[in-house]
Motif scaffolding. Structure first.
Motif, PDB file in Angstrom:
ATOM      1  N   VAL A 312       6.860  79.140  38.225  1.00 22.16           N
ATOM      2  CA  VAL A 312       8.099  79.218  37.291  1.00 22.16           C
ATOM      3  C   VAL A 312       8.973  78.325  38.038  1.00 22.16           C
ATOM      4  N   THR A 313       9.088  78.209  39.158  1.00 15.28           N
ATOM      5  CA  THR A 313       9.950  77.162  39.781  1.00 15.28           C
ATOM      6  C   THR A 313       9.394  75.708  39.297  1.00 15.28           C
ATOM      7  N   GLY A 314       8.198  75.450  38.989  1.00 17.05           N
ATOM      8  CA  GLY A 314       7.874  73.973  38.758  1.00 17.05           C
ATOM      9  C   GLY A 314       8.500  73.874  37.086  1.00 17.05           C
ATOM     10  N   MET A 315       8.082  75.009  36.642  1.00 18.51           N
ATOM     11  CA  MET A 315       8.740  74.857  35.021  1.00 18.51           C
ATOM     12  C   MET A 315      10.285  74.500  34.849  1.00 18.51           C
ATOM     13  N   THR A 316      10.909  75.143  35.970  1.00 16.99           N
ATOM     14  CA  THR A 316      12.346  74.818  36.137  1.00 16.99           C
ATOM     15  C   THR A 316      12.696  73.519  36.480  1.00 16.99           C
ATOM     16  N   ALA A 317      11.998  72.781  37.191  1.00 15.67           N
ATOM     17  CA  ALA A 317      12.093  71.544  38.023  1.00 15.67           C
ATOM     18  C   ALA A 317      12.847  70.512  37.050  1.00 15.67           C
ATOM     19  N   ASP A 318      13.599  69.568  37.680  1.00 13.37           N
ATOM     20  CA  ASP A 318      14.159  68.415  37.068  1.00 13.37           C
ATOM     21  C   ASP A 318      13.002  67.286  37.152  1.00 13.37           C
ATOM     22  N   HIS A 319      12.525  67.331  38.446  1.00 13.61           N
ATOM     23  CA  HIS A 319      11.623  66.568  38.546  1.00 13.61           C
ATOM     24  C   HIS A 319      10.117  67.149  39.451  1.00 13.61           C
ATOM     25  N   ARG A 320       9.234  66.823  39.017  1.00 16.44           N
ATOM     26  CA  ARG A 320       8.188  67.632  39.533  1.00 16.44           C
ATOM     27  C   ARG A 320       6.854  66.911  39.851  1.00 16.44           C
ATOM     28  N   LEU A 321       6.545  66.857  41.076  1.00 11.70           N
ATOM     29  CA  LEU A 321       5.537  66.048  41.633  1.00 11.70           C
ATOM     30  C   LEU A 321       4.164  67.252  41.921  1.00 11.70           C
ATOM     31  N   ARG A 322       2.949  66.669  41.239  1.00 12.11           N
ATOM     32  CA  ARG A 322       1.923  67.794  41.300  1.00 12.11           C
ATOM     33  C   ARG A 322       1.014  67.117  42.536  1.00 12.11           C
ATOM     34  N   LEU A 323       0.788  68.002  43.519  1.00 13.94           N
ATOM     35  CA  LEU A 323       0.240  67.468  44.641  1.00 13.94           C
ATOM     36  C   LEU A 323      -0.538  68.472  45.238  1.00 13.94           C
ATOM     37  N   ARG A 324      -1.830  68.227  45.653  1.00 17.83           N
ATOM     38  CA  ARG A 324      -2.490  69.399  46.285  1.00 17.83           C
ATOM     39  C   ARG A 324      -2.103  70.091  47.277  1.00 17.83           C
ATOM     40  N   GLY A 325      -2.278  71.256  47.530  1.00 18.10           N
ATOM     41  CA  GLY A 325      -1.512  72.138  48.757  1.00 18.10           C
ATOM     42  C   GLY A 325      -1.613  71.354  49.828  1.00 18.10           C
TER      43      GLY A 325
END
Lengths: 1035, 470, 216
Positions: A312-325
């Motif tokens: 949900v937070t990721g959906m709200t982001a202005d910029h999102r970086l997908r990164l493995r945990g």
């Protein structure tokens, strides 16, 4: 509807009463008169047959009065339209209905009007403040307590769903010793005997396995137990515990602390794998604070999110970086390195970065610069899944960025045990293995299911001679225990607990335990021989003594305890109990650097290569404790829109690499352990990684939650509770069918050039009045030419309207459950959901923007928009859906014959149809939780959102009697009230100063499908992306 | 069924095909045409009747189950609120059109070739409408209310049906259509019933036929009034041919849905109806003609004319499709465009669309050639294909339009359940049952009219060559 | 051959034709009339209650206000049947030996509710609210009739949707000063029409007829 049926109904109701004979109303009334006459209260249900849907069939009450009075029945009878009805007419010509009044009516109670009680609900030990609506002793609706610092009047989906959990017929109902039913008193006496046994060795063999808790009462009980049995031990375990935070604080500050975030001051927020808007005890407050800063015109905040899977937070982001945990620690170190030159505070921490970056350095530097620019006005948040070192570094960053005390403060942990992760459990496991444990009392939530697989708890517990377990359901853990005690539901129990900022809430029951459940306090009290007193007494005794202490210290507030107690219950919060920041918590950067180095190295090693497996708490069933809650099971998962299942989530690229398609049945094996599950491709997921949501694949629970989805705990070990590398994923070849409520992801699939349903635009565009965006929005509002003379509303006192700010909506979906609870919306089950028959009046559409690999998201709540020129109305042959003088598009259930033409002609497809009789198997208990102000719809009837018209009419009558008008903000729809971000505004457009009128005048306002000239009363405010100019082209 | 061998064409192409083959007297006509009524049911009949009855049984099961479980037993969902129920309704109503057209319009245009097929077609109209009438009630969520809330009467709760809704119009349109068709058919039967009464051996039969013959004696006055009434009914039902399917098409045209929201529906629904109606008549007439020995009255001439009508209406339907697509593009509405050029042609249900195009647009083109028009096998197969095509057309309009509309978020896929399919088969069973019974109890051809025609042809030299249709 | 039909059969045919026509008109018409009869509406049938409670006595002789017993009528949707306790407010003092009241005392002592029989019933999906009506000057008598003259209470008005709509469309007929709502004998002084219109303003009455006013 035949006569037999009506008799059945009467029978059902009789049984219902019999079943619930011993049901005192509780709460407000209870204060004065604790065992208030049960039957009178219960029976009084029938008194309101006219108001309360006297049966789940609602439209089919005893004696077919659903035919609108006898005259109609006369018709049916002679016309013999259907033999069933005919027989009914003949036999039930003179219905003989009983009215059963109270014997003694509690004076607070006015039959027909609801009462509200403040209480709380503890998840992960932290207690949120709730305000529960109750009709003659039956809680029917949960709302947030506006005066509670952590809920601020809003709720999470979990809290909204409590009502269904309370009335769940599958809950455990019988205290038992192995398989033999026993009485509570029997348990008490046997425990007393056992305790005498311990007296000799000081309870050497006595162990307690509890969940994390902040309850002062429980802490006190624990103290007294340990006093009595000095050698006894308490261990706390939770499947989704986040020990990294506390341990990280130990590293950074030298003592266990927890971070308390405050977003009101934060202009730039960087989330490192933290779903802070939809997870954790602070979520409701943070959502509110966050959305408070989403006004484009007023210094809007900017959210960066680094995470493996879309949240949900990721959906709200202005910029999102997908990164493995597993790469997040390295990322954090790199961030320190990037900032160290500018922030002397970081000192040696700048030197920790190692290895080649697995991310776009440009992104990192841009974020770093942005943070640095906003010293003291930014915030870095680390997620519960991240290891201690990340949290330590984040603490260092926040301190170096001068955020501590402004956007975050570090305070002493409020939970009785600082740690409740696998490490905390390990000690106990070894003891059991060593055979020293003789009696194990488990109040933790289902450890056998949620515990690390390598601990093999199921087998271990068998080696303990005497296991006492208390839970809501006969679950996996209950299987192996000798004593099982049904737990009381939160809404049935007395208790206390603290919010994330320490404020204490007294939890008061809304109803006596339906099936004689016991609270955790009751069970613990048994070990100090007070199990028979009841939690209410214990609680009053404890706080009474607290009061004395405080009074001794001269605390005026605690004088005259009874009065004070009454006020606590009324307000739902205990004043002056907030916990402040830890004084003098400073970070020794050098020491931290020393410690962090090796830790990072270990993380790096652990990282290794191969596919990463990440475990995630589920936004619907959390760690599995809500698995038997049908509302949550059928709630579309905010990102995937998946219902009644969990899935192995992976990115399009990874899927292609492994040649996997959505629906493929996979086997994930890692470290000689394997689990099977269906694959689902999710945009925005990190490559080379898969995410397994926890909480599904339950073996033993109610009939709703059992055998739904797969159990990710099967490969979740104590070494790697959250992330692990080197998994092999193989396709088994068989296919699986998901029940997804929205399987089209983009706004314009197959390249349609339609005006996007949900508008999102960069802040610059929004602020510039001459931008193409604003021109477009201009064209998408205001009246369209319409063939008929539109109805004139100017004479009306009210003109109901709604506005939904897409910029505030996070897609958390609490509104859906709130609506479901308020409007008696049925659950249809997996098959019907798959067929596309879900009943949610309010849905949250989710659209991906940009590349499937790395998209941004817009979420758009959509209920009936109450068109002024509604296409549904003119096609109904029987006038079952018509327009009200105040602009509501009314739906008259009892008139509807179900041609479904209205739905076909609804461009928004927000109408829902009872394809089957979804309410016929509703248990008598569940019926108690139905909202008496809303008709329960029968089979073959169309239904839809009407802006909670029952609330409008109640409020209208109330205010008309007082001879005044409904004030703006005093009338809330259920979705609006539940919304944690206040994205939904409702009110009368007739009042120019009303919030909703202002929203309708907002430059960001546009109408959905405006070109159809439907003139919707629900307006949308375009979403704004506060893009970092340096990254503007990343998306 | 056994293969009817192709009709032999006259060697000399200039020699016209007669409307009545061979030399006949009233008696021979009587005998030949009443024969299949008096002749007891044969093996073939019983076999067919058996199949029909079992299919009818399925219908009963499906309906009971639907009423018991609710519409949920069908495949419908949101957004696909209508599916098989409405498809079958429209399909059957359409089939019903041939009868009225042949009997009424061709009568008014004094087309001689109508005589030997009108009874047949009218009966089918009746049975088709009966099948259709099942659905408007059955497809509602609560039929027991629909049954009488649609009936405008001064009820105690002061609400009337909503006359703005096309569904309300349907109720009136279809019921009127049914009543008129019934009367028309029955009136035409009266003289034949009388003839049956007089020629029947057993008294009971005589009594029964007698009652229905309503004391017909064939006096000059009878004939005068009969003719007059027949013409009147023809006049009445002529507008109905147009009105009924126009109003049915309003169910869609009146809405806002892309794929429904179009003004061309009324004409092309009517054309489509006649198209499918004739196809259905052929499907049944070819075998019937074979086995009931009607070859001499139902000559290749009739078949050929019907083929011509199908060609014409087929072209009209094709034109309808073309216009739909053109407007979808020309209107500039993205929703329309997407519906017609993306969803229908490439969507998940595209095969149905293409099947429709093949059957309704390509197949009728065969009938440009006289060979095909007069080859029984070609005619028969083509007529069946056309029925399939028309069903697909309704599926395309109803389901394909619904399952992809405005907001992508609300898109869903559709798949029928066993109940849907059973219902459809069941209605075919009902239709066949009624039809087979019809063949057993009344002459399939209007005997009196044929005799009349024979006299006309005999005494009116200009009438030879008979049956010029244009 | 002998004649199949004789002249009399013509008459037979004509009669049967006539009957069909008559039925087509008569049956629905009859039903509509039937639906409007008090019988079909269960009106004018005194309902025997478990306890022989006489409204005449309590309201007329003792002059007890309706709202003493139905005491939520002005603040809640339901007027509520009084709890046993309330009966005993008086009857613990007076008639406390009376055999008629045995059931009442029993109920109180054994804590067992009295099961009254419902007289006036509105369908479950019709949300009637007493408080607004009472507070806007609609007298009890308008819907419940002269309860003060009934030995056993009976349904006096049809309480069909039509009945409700009549008043909601023309409320003035049934309006009275709020002070007089419980007064069974109140008659408008002067021209009723005139009074009605005046009260419409005085009581600030705005009746609503949109469906959701009653159906939700």
């Amino acid at each position: 509807m035949s006569c037999d049926e009506s008799q059945e109904k009467a029978k059902a109701e009789r049984e219902e009463r019999k079943g619930k004979r011993s049901l005192p109303i509780f709460g407000g009334a209870a204060q004065k008169n604790v065992d208030l006459e049960p039957r009178g209260v219960w029976r009084s249900m029938d008194e309101r047959a006219g108001v309360l849907p006297s049966s789940a069939k609602g439209e089919f009450p005893a004696g077919a009065s659903e035919l609108e009075g006898v005259s109609r029945r006369g018709f049916m009878q002679v016309l013999g339209v259907s033999t069933a009805v005919a027989t009914l007419g003949a036999a039930c010509q003179k219905p003989n209905e009983k009215i059963v009044p109270f014997v003694r009516r509690p004076e607070e109670m006015t039959p027909g009007n609801a009462m509200h009680f403040a209480t709380g609900y503890a998840l992960e030990g932290y207690t949120s403040g709730l305000l529960v609506e109750s009709h003659i002793g039956h809680p029917t609706k949960v709302e947030g307590n506006p005066s509670h610092p952590d809920t601020l009047g809003a709720t999470t989906a979990f809290e909204q769903a409590l009502i269904l959990g309370l009335y769940d017929d599958d809950r455990a109902k019988q205290i038992r010793r192995s398989d033999k039913p026993i009485a509570w008193t029997t348990f008490l006496s046997e425990t007393r005997a056992r305790c005498l046994g311990f007296a000799g060795n000081g309870g050497a063999g006595l162990r307690f396995l509890t969940g994390p808790t902040t309850s002062p009462l429980l802490a006190d009980l624990r103290r007294r137990i340990l006093e009595r049995f000095p050698r006894a031990k308490f261990v706390s375990y939770a499947s989704v515990a986040g020990d990294g935070a506390v341990d990280g604080a130990k590293l950074a500050f030298g003592k266990p602390l927890v971070a308390r975030n405050r977003l009101t001051q934060a202009s730039v927020i960087l989330s490192l794998d933290a779903d802070f808007l939809n997870d954790g005890p602070e979520q409701t407050r943070l959502s509110r604070e966050f959305s408070g800063r989403r006004e484009p015109t007023r210094d809007m905040n900017r959210l960066y999110v680094v995470e493996p899977a879309m949240t949900v937070t990721g959906m709200t982001a202005d910029h999102r970086l997908r990164l493995r945990g597993g790469d997040v620690p390295a990322f954090t170190a790199a961030l320190c390195a990037m900032l160290a030159p500018k922030l002397p505070g970081l000192g040696a921490l700048g030197t920790l970065a190692q290895g080649a970056p697995a991310w776009d350095q440009k992104w990192l530097s841009a974020v770093a610069a942005d943070l640095e620019r906003n010293r003291g006005r930014c915030l870095v948040v680390a997620g519960r899944r991240q290891p201690a070192v990340v949290h330590a570094l984040v603490a260092a960053l926040n301190s170096a960025l001068e955020n501590i005390g402004k956007t975050v403060e570090y305070g002493a942990p409020l939970t009785t045990d600082t740690n409740s992760g696998p490490e905390a459990l390990r000690g106990l496991v070894e003891e059991i293995a060593a055979g020293v444990v003789e009696t194990l009392v488990i109040t933790a939530d289902n450890p056998v299911y949620g515990g690390p697989v390598d601990f093999k708890l199921a087998q271990l517990f068998k080696r303990v001679p005497n296991v006492i377990y208390t839970a809501l359901y006969e679950d996996e853990t209950a299987g192996g225990c000798n004593y099982f005690i049904p737990a009381a539901h939160s809404l049935e129990s007395w208790g206390d607990g603290r919010a994330s900022d320490g404020v204490v809430t007294v939890i008061q029951p809304l109803i006596d335990p339906l099936w004689g459940g016991k609270t955790e306090a009751d069970v613990l009290a048994a070990f100090v021989n007070e199990g028979d007193q009841g939690t209410h007494a214990l609680l009053q005794k404890y706080w009474g003594s607290e009061a004395k202490l405080a009074t001794a210290k001269g605390g005026a507030a605690f004088a005259a305890f009874d009065a004070v107690w009454e006020r606590w219950l009324a307000d739902g919060v205990v004043p002056d109990t907030g916990a402040g920041a830890e004084a003098g918590a400073t970070i020794n950067a050098q020491a931290l650097a020393q410690a962090a180095g090796p830790l990072l190295a270990r993380e790096g090693a652990a990282r290794g290569n191969g596919i990463e497996v990440a475990f995630a708490p589920d936004p619907k069933v959390f760690d599995g404790r809500f698995a038997n809650n049908a509302w949550l099971q059928e709630l579309p998962q905010p990102v995937t829109k998946l219902t009644w299942d969990n899935a192995i989530l992976l990115s399009p690229a990874t899927a292609e690499k492994l040649s996997i398609e959505t629906g493929d049945w996979l086997t994930v094996s890692i470290k000689q352990r394997a689990v099977d599950g269906p694959a689902m491709i999710v945009p925005g997921h990190a490559d080379e990684a898969i995410t397994l949501p926890l909480g599904y694949g339950r073996e033993r629970t109610g009939h709703i939650g059992a055998q739904v989805g797969f159990n990710a705990n099967a490969i979740r070990t104590s070494e790697a509770p959250w992330f692990d590398r080197g998994a092999t994923v193989s396709v088994t070849g068989s296919k699986y069918r998901f029940a997804i409520t929205q399987d089209h992801w983009t706004m314009a699939p197959d390249g349609r050039e339609i005006p996007p349903p949900a508008v999102a635009a960069p802040l610059s565009e929004v602020l510039n009045p001459h931008s193409t965006l604003n021109e477009e929005l201009e064209g998408r509002r205001g009246p369209q030419p319409y063939i008929h003379q539109p109805w004139d509303y100017s004479k009306q006192q009210y003109k109901w309207g709604m506005a939904i700010d897409l910029n505030k909506c996070t897609g958390c979906s609490a509104c859906i459950v709130a609506c479901q609870s308020e409007n008696n919306i049925p659950v249809v089950g997996k098959d019907n959901t798959w067929r596309g028959r879900e009943m949610h009046w309010l849905r949250v559409d989710r659209y991906f923007e940009g590349s499937p690999a790395d998209p941004l998201v817009v979420t758009q709540p959509l209920g009936c928009v109450q068109c002024e020129t509604a296409p549904c109305e003119y096609v109904c042959p029987v006038n079952a859906t018509v327009h009200s003088d105040e602009g509501l598009n009314e739906m008259v259930y009892n008139r509807c014959i179900g041609t479904r033409y209205c739905s076909n002609n609804c461009p928004y497809k927000v109408r829902r149809f009872n394809f089957l009789n979804y309410t016929n198997d509703v248990s008598p208990a569940r019926q108690m939780g139905m909202n008496p102000d809303v008709t329960v719809r029968s089979r073959g009837v169309m239904e839809k959102c009407t802006y909670c018209v029952q609330r409008i009419e109640r409020k209208r009558i109330e205010t008309r009697i007082q001879g005044r008008a409904i004030a703006d903000g005093e009338l809330l729809t259920a979705c609006q009230q539940g919304c944690p971000t206040q994205a939904i505004v409702f009110g009368s457009l007739q009042d120019p100063s009303a919030k909703v009128s202002k929203a309708h005048a907002d430059p960001r306002r546009y109408d959905l499908l405006h070109e159809l000239a439907t003139r919707p009363r629900t307006a949308y405010l375009a979403r704004v992306r506060n893009l970092n100019p340096e990254l503007a082209k990343v998306d | 069924m056994a293969a009817p061998e192709p009709a032999i064409l006259p060697n000399d192409p200039l020699e016209p095909i007669p409307l009545i083959e061979g030399k006949h007297t009233d008696r021979t006509i009587n005998d030949s045409l009443f024969d299949h009524v008096w002749r007891g049911p044969g093996k073939g009949w019983w076999m067919l009747f058996g199949c029909a009855l079992s299919a009818l049984g399925l219908l009963v099961i499906a309906i009971t189950y639907t009423l018991y479980k609710g519409i949920g037993s069908w495949g419908n969902n949101i957004p696909v609120g209508w599916a098989f129920g409405i498809i079958n309704f429209v399909w059957w109503i359409g089939i019903g059109h041939a009868g009225t057209l042949i009997s009424a319009i061709l009568l008014l245009f004094q087309q001689k070739w109508r005589t030997s097929i009108n009874r047949f077609a009218e009966a089918m109209t009746l049975f088709a409408v009966i099948c259709a009438l099942l659905f408007p009630l059955l497809h509602t969520g609560r039929p027991w209310f629909a049954a009488y809330w649609l009936m405008p009467y001064p009820s105690v709760h002061r609400i009337w049906p909503q006359f703005k809704s096309p569904l309300t119009w349907d109720v009136f349109a279809v019921s009127t259509y049914f009543t008129i068709s019934l009367l028309f058919w029955f009136l035409g039967l009266v003289p034949d019933l009388a003839a049956l009464r007089d020629s029947s051996k057993s008294p009971t039969k005589r009594l029964i036929y007698g009652i229905f013959a309503m004391g017909w004696r064939g006096s000059g006055r009878h004939w005068a009034e009969y003719k007059w009434a027949y013409l009147l009914l023809a006049g009445l039902s002529t507008p109905l041919v147009l009105s009924v399917h126009t109003i049915v098409s309003f169910d869609f045209a009146v809405s806002v849905l892309p794929g429904w929201h179009t003004t061309i529906f009324p004409p092309y629904f009517v054309a489509g109806a006649v198209f499918s109606g004739f196809a259905m008549v052929l499907t049944w007439m070819l075998p019937a003609r074979e086995f009931l020995g009607l070859k001499h009255v139902v000559t290749p001439k009739h078949l050929e004319n019907m083929a011509k009508v199908m060609l014409v209406t087929g072209m009209m339907v094709t034109y309808g499709y073309v216009m739909e697509h053109f407007i979808a593009w020309y209107s500039g509405s993205e929703y329309e465009y997407s519906q017609f050029f993306r969803v229908r042609q490439h969507g998940p249900l595209a095969p149905i669309y293409w099947l429709m195009v093949t059957c309704n647009c390509v197949v009728p083109q065969l009938f440009w050639s006289k060979r095909c028009r007069t080859n029984l096998w070609v005619l028969w197969v083509a007529s069946i294909l056309i029925n399939v095509g028309m069903w697909c057309e309704r599926f395309t309009i109803v389901v394909i339009s619904l399952h992809r509309d405005f907001l992508p978020s609300s898109w869903k896929n559709y798949s029928p359940t066993w109940v849907d399919i059973t219902l459809f088969i069941g209605t075919i069973g009902l239709f066949s049952t009624l039809f087979l019974l019809f063949l057993k109890f009344v002459p399939a051809v209007a005997v009196t009219e044929v005799k009349e025609l024979r006299h006309e042809l005999a005494h009116d030299p200009t009438a030879e060559p008979a049956g010029e249709t244009h | 051959m002998n004649l199949l039909f004789r002249p009399k059969h013509n008459t037979l045919a004509q009669i049967s034709l006539f009957l069909v026509a008559a039925g087509a008109v008569g049956v629905p018409g009859g039903l509509m009339l039937y639906a409007r009869t008090p019988y079909a509406r269960q009106m004018q049938e005194p309902i025997e209650q478990p306890i022989q409670f006489d409204h005449r006595h309590h309201t007329r002789d003792e002059g007890i206000d309706c709202r003493y017993c139905h005491n939520t009528v002005d603040k809640s949707p339901s007027a509520s049947i009084p709890p046993t306790q309330l009966c005993l407010n008086c009857h613990s003092q007076i008639w406390n030996k009376s055999p008629i009241l045995e059931k009442v005392r029993e109920s109180f002592i054994q804590n067992k509710p009295i099961e009254w029989r419902r007289v006036t019933k509105v369908a479950e999906f019709a949300y009637f609210n007493h408080s607004i009506h009472v507070n806007k000057g609609v007298g009890c008598v308008s819907c419940h009739g002269r309860v003060d003259q009934m030995a056993a209470v009976e349904k006096e008005e049809p309480l069909t949707m039509g009945f409700c709509l009549d008043c909601h469309r023309h409320p003035e007929k049934n309006l009275r000063p709020v002070s007089e709502v419980v007064n069974m004998d109140w008659k408008p002084e002067g021209d009723p029409e005139e009074t009605g219109r005046r009260l419409l303003v005085e009581n600030d009455v705005h009746t609503r007829t949109s469906c959701t006013t009653c159906h939700r």
